[in-house]
Motif scaffolding. Structure first.
Motif, PDB file in Angstrom:
ATOM      1  N   ASP A  57       0.724  -1.145  -0.077  1.00 17.28           N
ATOM      2  CA  ASP A  57       0.042   0.022  -0.108  1.00 17.28           C
ATOM      3  C   ASP A  57       0.923   1.124  -0.071  1.00 17.28           C
ATOM      4  O   ASP A  57       1.742   1.491   0.922  1.00 17.28           O
ATOM      5  CB  ASP A  57      -0.883   0.054   1.254  1.00 17.28           C
ATOM      6  CG  ASP A  57      -2.018   0.996   1.259  1.00 17.28           C
ATOM      7  OD1 ASP A  57      -1.871   1.985   0.376  1.00 17.28           O
ATOM      8  OD2 ASP A  57      -3.085   0.932   1.857  1.00 17.28           O
ATOM      9  N   LEU A  58       0.756   2.188  -1.021  1.00 21.12           N
ATOM     10  CA  LEU A  58       1.730   3.172  -1.291  1.00 21.12           C
ATOM     11  C   LEU A  58       0.847   4.590  -0.931  1.00 21.12           C
ATOM     12  O   LEU A  58       1.353   5.755  -1.105  1.00 21.12           O
ATOM     13  CB  LEU A  58       2.209   3.365  -2.710  1.00 21.12           C
ATOM     14  CG  LEU A  58       3.152   1.981  -3.230  1.00 21.12           C
ATOM     15  CD1 LEU A  58       3.349   2.490  -4.579  1.00 21.12           C
ATOM     16  CD2 LEU A  58       4.363   2.042  -2.262  1.00 21.12           C
ATOM     17  N   ARG A  59      -0.392   4.492  -0.651  1.00 21.49           N
ATOM     18  CA  ARG A  59      -1.464   5.579  -0.167  1.00 21.49           C
ATOM     19  C   ARG A  59      -0.527   6.634   0.827  1.00 21.49           C
ATOM     20  O   ARG A  59      -0.736   7.731   0.854  1.00 21.49           O
ATOM     21  CB  ARG A  59      -2.501   5.173   0.355  1.00 21.49           C
ATOM     22  CG  ARG A  59      -3.268   4.631  -1.003  1.00 21.49           C
ATOM     23  CD  ARG A  59      -4.693   4.142  -0.369  1.00 21.49           C
ATOM     24  NE  ARG A  59      -4.516   3.083   0.334  1.00 21.49           N
ATOM     25  CZ  ARG A  59      -5.489   2.426   1.062  1.00 21.49           C
ATOM     26  NH1 ARG A  59      -6.793   2.683   0.772  1.00 21.49           N
ATOM     27  NH2 ARG A  59      -5.426   1.223   1.848  1.00 21.49           N
ATOM     28  N   GLY A  60       0.406   6.041   1.824  1.00 16.45           N
ATOM     29  CA  GLY A  60       0.879   6.853   2.761  1.00 16.45           C
ATOM     30  C   GLY A  60       2.325   7.361   2.407  1.00 16.45           C
ATOM     31  O   GLY A  60       3.048   7.754   3.172  1.00 16.45           O
ATOM     32  N   VAL A  61       2.653   7.077   1.027  1.00 15.96           N
ATOM     33  CA  VAL A  61       3.895   7.472   0.696  1.00 15.96           C
ATOM     34  C   VAL A  61       4.064   9.118   0.318  1.00 15.96           C
ATOM     35  O   VAL A  61       3.189   9.432  -0.467  1.00 15.96           O
ATOM     36  CB  VAL A  61       4.583   6.535  -0.336  1.00 15.96           C
ATOM     37  CG1 VAL A  61       5.772   7.241  -0.933  1.00 15.96           C
ATOM     38  CG2 VAL A  61       4.675   5.074   0.138  1.00 15.96           C
ATOM     39  N   THR A  62       4.895   9.714   0.905  1.00 14.13           N
ATOM     40  CA  THR A  62       5.014  11.373   0.432  1.00 14.13           C
ATOM     41  C   THR A  62       6.058  11.531  -0.630  1.00 14.13           C
ATOM     42  O   THR A  62       6.125  12.554  -1.065  1.00 14.13           O
ATOM     43  CB  THR A  62       5.152  12.047   1.901  1.00 14.13           C
ATOM     44  OG1 THR A  62       6.477  11.402   2.554  1.00 14.13           O
ATOM     45  CG2 THR A  62       4.116  11.720   2.858  1.00 14.13           C
ATOM     46  N   PHE A  63       7.146  10.635  -0.488  1.00 14.14           N
ATOM     47  CA  PHE A  63       8.219  10.662  -1.656  1.00 14.14           C
ATOM     48  C   PHE A  63       8.757   9.322  -1.963  1.00 14.14           C
ATOM     49  O   PHE A  63       8.779   8.485  -1.233  1.00 14.14           O
ATOM     50  CB  PHE A  63       9.548  11.395  -0.978  1.00 14.14           C
ATOM     51  CG  PHE A  63      10.783  11.461  -1.607  1.00 14.14           C
ATOM     52  CD1 PHE A  63      10.647  12.676  -2.526  1.00 14.14           C
ATOM     53  CD2 PHE A  63      11.846  10.916  -1.267  1.00 14.14           C
ATOM     54  CE1 PHE A  63      11.745  12.793  -3.359  1.00 14.14           C
ATOM     55  CE2 PHE A  63      12.942  11.059  -2.235  1.00 14.14           C
ATOM     56  CZ  PHE A  63      13.114  11.964  -3.205  1.00 14.14           C
ATOM     57  N   LEU A  64       9.013   9.133  -3.093  1.00  9.32           N
ATOM     58  CA  LEU A  64       9.554   8.163  -3.811  1.00  9.32           C
ATOM     59  C   LEU A  64      10.529   8.331  -4.612  1.00  9.32           C
ATOM     60  O   LEU A  64      10.206   9.310  -5.643  1.00  9.32           O
ATOM     61  CB  LEU A  64       8.505   7.002  -4.516  1.00  9.32           C
ATOM     62  CG  LEU A  64       8.721   5.984  -4.958  1.00  9.32           C
ATOM     63  CD1 LEU A  64       8.678   4.758  -3.737  1.00  9.32           C
ATOM     64  CD2 LEU A  64       7.575   5.568  -6.208  1.00  9.32           C
ATOM     65  N   ASP A  65      11.929   7.587  -4.615  1.00 11.72           N
ATOM     66  CA  ASP A  65      12.941   8.021  -5.689  1.00 11.72           C
ATOM     67  C   ASP A  65      13.002   6.527  -6.251  1.00 11.72           C
ATOM     68  O   ASP A  65      12.563   5.451  -6.034  1.00 11.72           O
ATOM     69  CB  ASP A  65      13.967   8.592  -5.022  1.00 11.72           C
ATOM     70  CG  ASP A  65      14.544   8.012  -4.069  1.00 11.72           C
ATOM     71  OD1 ASP A  65      14.561   6.660  -4.020  1.00 11.72           O
ATOM     72  OD2 ASP A  65      15.789   8.413  -3.484  1.00 11.72           O
ATOM     73  N   ALA A  66      14.160   6.565  -7.016  1.00 12.96           N
ATOM     74  CA  ALA A  66      14.626   5.201  -7.830  1.00 12.96           C
ATOM     75  C   ALA A  66      14.914   4.168  -6.863  1.00 12.96           C
ATOM     76  O   ALA A  66      14.438   3.042  -7.112  1.00 12.96           O
ATOM     77  CB  ALA A  66      15.839   5.547  -8.551  1.00 12.96           C
TER      78      ALA A  66
END
Length: 124
Positions: A57-66
């Protein structure tokens, strides 16, 4: 990592639970290289133990990089090797943009939602 009141705090976390017959992993905060190094082994262990569905579940992710994308791909590889099925709950617009730009969107089965954590959930 954040610095607040003289203490360094991790800017990410991971929660695991079982809901709707699936192991659900909620990623929260900034999923970057430090998160990948810290959470990667835990996520791979869960993926390796999973015999049914694994939902990230990515709904709580505020930043994503490589590095965060690499974390997802590693989980996918481990899940497939163990004969399980991986599904991913879409994150916000910034997270979706990183996934799209990186070209890995077709590698995953995407969900717009998943059962909430309150009903019928137990820790994984």
């Amino acid at each position: 990592m954040r610095f607040a009141m003289g203490v360094y705090e991790l800017a990410f976390t991971m929660r695991e639970r079982v809901a709707g017959g699936a192991v659900v992993v909620e990623l929260l905060g900034e999923i970057d290289i430090l998160a990948e190094q810290t959470l990667g082994p835990r996520l791979e262990t869960l993926a390796g133990r999973c015999r049914g569905d694994l939902v990230i579940d990515l709904r709580g992710v505020t930043f994503l990089d490589a590095s965060g994308v690499r974390l997802l791909l590693r989980a996918r590889g481990r899940t497939v090797r163990c004969g399980a099925r991986l599904r991913v709950v879409r994150g916000g617009s910034m997270v979706s943009k990183v996934i799209r730009i990186s070209g890995v969107e077709p590698a995953f089965t995407w969900l717009d939602a998943f059962p909430p954590s309150a009903v019928g959930s137990v820790p994984a």
